[in-house]
Design a protein around this motif. Structure first.
Motif, PDB file in Angstrom:
ATOM      1  N   UNK A 198      36.104 104.574  74.746  1.00  0.00           N
ATOM      2  CA  UNK A 198      36.215 105.738  75.634  1.00  0.00           C
ATOM      3  C   UNK A 198      37.425 105.652  76.565  1.00  0.00           C
ATOM      4  N   UNK A 199      37.733 104.458  77.026  1.00  0.00           N
ATOM      5  CA  UNK A 199      38.791 104.294  78.023  1.00  0.00           C
ATOM      6  C   UNK A 199      40.173 104.161  77.404  1.00  0.00           C
ATOM      7  N   UNK A 200      40.237 103.652  76.194  1.00  0.00           N
ATOM      8  CA  UNK A 200      41.518 103.414  75.527  1.00  0.00           C
ATOM      9  C   UNK A 200      41.515 104.109  74.169  1.00  0.00           C
ATOM     10  N   UNK A 201      41.633 105.443  74.165  1.00  0.00           N
ATOM     11  CA  UNK A 201      41.469 106.212  72.928  1.00  0.00           C
ATOM     12  C   UNK A 201      42.529 105.947  71.860  1.00  0.00           C
ATOM     13  N   UNK A 202      43.680 105.416  72.231  1.00  0.00           N
ATOM     14  CA  UNK A 202      44.739 105.192  71.256  1.00  0.00           C
ATOM     15  C   UNK A 202      44.902 103.721  70.862  1.00  0.00           C
ATOM     16  N   UNK A 203      44.084 102.857  71.430  1.00  0.00           N
ATOM     17  CA  UNK A 203      44.232 101.421  71.181  1.00  0.00           C
ATOM     18  C   UNK A 203      43.555 100.995  69.886  1.00  0.00           C
ATOM     19  N   UNK A 204      44.090  99.948  69.293  1.00  0.00           N
ATOM     20  CA  UNK A 204      43.428  99.274  68.180  1.00  0.00           C
ATOM     21  C   UNK A 204      42.373  98.368  68.789  1.00  0.00           C
ATOM     22  N   UNK A 205      41.138  98.492  68.302  1.00  0.00           N
ATOM     23  CA  UNK A 205      40.037  97.697  68.842  1.00  0.00           C
ATOM     24  C   UNK A 205      39.569  96.716  67.765  1.00  0.00           C
ATOM     25  N   UNK A 206      39.397  95.465  68.187  1.00  0.00           N
ATOM     26  CA  UNK A 206      38.947  94.398  67.301  1.00  0.00           C
ATOM     27  C   UNK A 206      37.633  93.860  67.855  1.00  0.00           C
ATOM     28  N   UNK A 207      36.568  93.915  67.062  1.00  0.00           N
ATOM     29  CA  UNK A 207      35.287  93.333  67.456  1.00  0.00           C
ATOM     30  C   UNK A 207      35.230  91.913  66.885  1.00  0.00           C
ATOM     31  N   UNK A 208      34.942  90.958  67.735  1.00  0.00           N
ATOM     32  CA  UNK A 208      34.920  89.549  67.339  1.00  0.00           C
ATOM     33  C   UNK A 208      33.527  88.975  67.501  1.00  0.00           C
ATOM     34  N   UNK A 209      33.009  88.381  66.431  1.00  0.00           N
ATOM     35  CA  UNK A 209      31.747  87.651  66.503  1.00  0.00           C
ATOM     36  C   UNK A 209      32.054  86.180  66.316  1.00  0.00           C
ATOM     37  N   UNK A 210      31.523  85.359  67.220  1.00  0.00           N
ATOM     38  CA  UNK A 210      31.740  83.915  67.136  1.00  0.00           C
ATOM     39  C   UNK A 210      30.460  83.253  66.667  1.00  0.00           C
ATOM     40  N   UNK A 211      30.546  82.577  65.524  1.00  0.00           N
ATOM     41  CA  UNK A 211      29.432  81.760  65.056  1.00  0.00           C
ATOM     42  C   UNK A 211      29.507  80.469  65.864  1.00  0.00           C
ATOM     43  N   UNK A 212      28.548  80.300  66.752  1.00  0.00           N
ATOM     44  CA  UNK A 212      28.599  79.185  67.691  1.00  0.00           C
ATOM     45  C   UNK A 212      28.324  77.865  66.980  1.00  0.00           C
ATOM     46  N   UNK A 213      29.205  76.912  67.236  1.00  0.00           N
ATOM     47  CA  UNK A 213      29.037  75.560  66.716  1.00  0.00           C
ATOM     48  C   UNK A 213      28.545  74.718  67.879  1.00  0.00           C
ATOM     49  N   UNK A 214      27.411  74.032  67.706  1.00  0.00           N
ATOM     50  CA  UNK A 214      26.872  73.239  68.808  1.00  0.00           C
ATOM     51  C   UNK A 214      27.855  72.173  69.277  1.00  0.00           C
ATOM     52  N   UNK A 215      27.770  71.862  70.567  1.00  0.00           N
ATOM     53  CA  UNK A 215      28.584  70.775  71.106  1.00  0.00           C
ATOM     54  C   UNK A 215      28.241  69.490  70.364  1.00  0.00           C
ATOM     55  N   UNK A 216      29.160  68.589  70.354  1.00  0.00           N
ATOM     56  CA  UNK A 216      28.933  67.315  69.686  1.00  0.00           C
ATOM     57  C   UNK A 216      30.146  66.925  68.885  1.00  0.00           C
ATOM     58  N   UNK A 217      29.913  66.287  67.762  1.00  0.00           N
ATOM     59  CA  UNK A 217      31.022  65.789  66.948  1.00  0.00           C
ATOM     60  C   UNK A 217      31.978  66.871  66.498  1.00  0.00           C
ATOM     61  N   UNK A 218      31.431  68.004  66.027  1.00  0.00           N
ATOM     62  CA  UNK A 218      32.319  69.063  65.550  1.00  0.00           C
ATOM     63  C   UNK A 218      33.224  69.569  66.662  1.00  0.00           C
ATOM     64  N   UNK A 219      32.670  69.681  67.866  1.00  0.00           N
ATOM     65  CA  UNK A 219      33.465  70.173  68.985  1.00  0.00           C
ATOM     66  C   UNK A 219      34.622  69.231  69.302  1.00  0.00           C
ATOM     67  N   UNK A 220      34.430  67.937  69.059  1.00  0.00           N
ATOM     68  CA  UNK A 220      35.488  66.968  69.315  1.00  0.00           C
ATOM     69  C   UNK A 220      36.534  66.980  68.208  1.00  0.00           C
ATOM     70  N   UNK A 221      36.095  67.179  66.991  1.00  0.00           N
ATOM     71  CA  UNK A 221      37.001  67.148  65.843  1.00  0.00           C
ATOM     72  C   UNK A 221      37.734  68.470  65.676  1.00  0.00           C
TER      73      UNK A 221
END
Length: 141
Positions: free
Chosen positions: A24-47
């Motif tokens: 509604x506020x930005x009628x001419x803008x390109x809009x990107x919807x982003x979904x984040x598949x959350x990865x639990x903290x731990x080893x993956x977050x470090x790597x």
């Protein structure tokens, strides 16, 4: 005026409000919807850094597509097109990283998402995005 807008979308009413506000506020803008598949903290977050993606199951990808489907319907109701993207990782880190990768001018985020404790005040993800983002962030309440 923002030409490219990133809207983190998790299917919550607040995310829906943020998406509708962007249309509604930005009628001419390109809009990107982003979904984040959350990865639990731990080893993956470090790597895995914010710029890397770990493999996710087909079931997780299908779930993400199901979450983003109403976002596409909202775009259609507003007579707009919508780009969608799915990434993995810690939501706040991935939102900021994706905004930079997509060269967006603005992040429009709901004040809080689906998690119970994060409903207090601003919401943990929205607060972290506001603090970390070098790109302007608009929080929709």
């Amino acid at each position: 005026m923002a030409d490219r807008i990133l809207v983190p979308y998790d299917g919550s009413p607040q995310a829906t409000d943020a998406l509708e506000f962007a249309f509604e506020t930005f009628p001419d803008a390109t809009v990107i919807a982003l979904y984040v598949i959350e990865v639990p903290d731990g080893r993956w977050a470090q790597i895995v850094g914010p710029e890397l993606q770990i493999p996710v199951t087909e079931r997780a990808q299908e779930y993400a597509a199901d979450i983003l489907e109403p976002a596409t319907e909202i775009a259609t109701e507003h007579g707009r097109s919508l780009e969608t993207d799915v990434v993995t990782g810690e939501p706040d880190h991935r939102i900021v990283a994706q905004a930079e990768e997509e060269s967006v001018d603005l992040i429009v985020i709901g004040s809080h998402g689906q998690k119970g404790v994060s409903r207090v005040l601003l919401g943990s993800v929205a607060e972290k995005v506001v603090r970390r983002s070098p790109i302007p962030v608009l929080v929709v309440r």
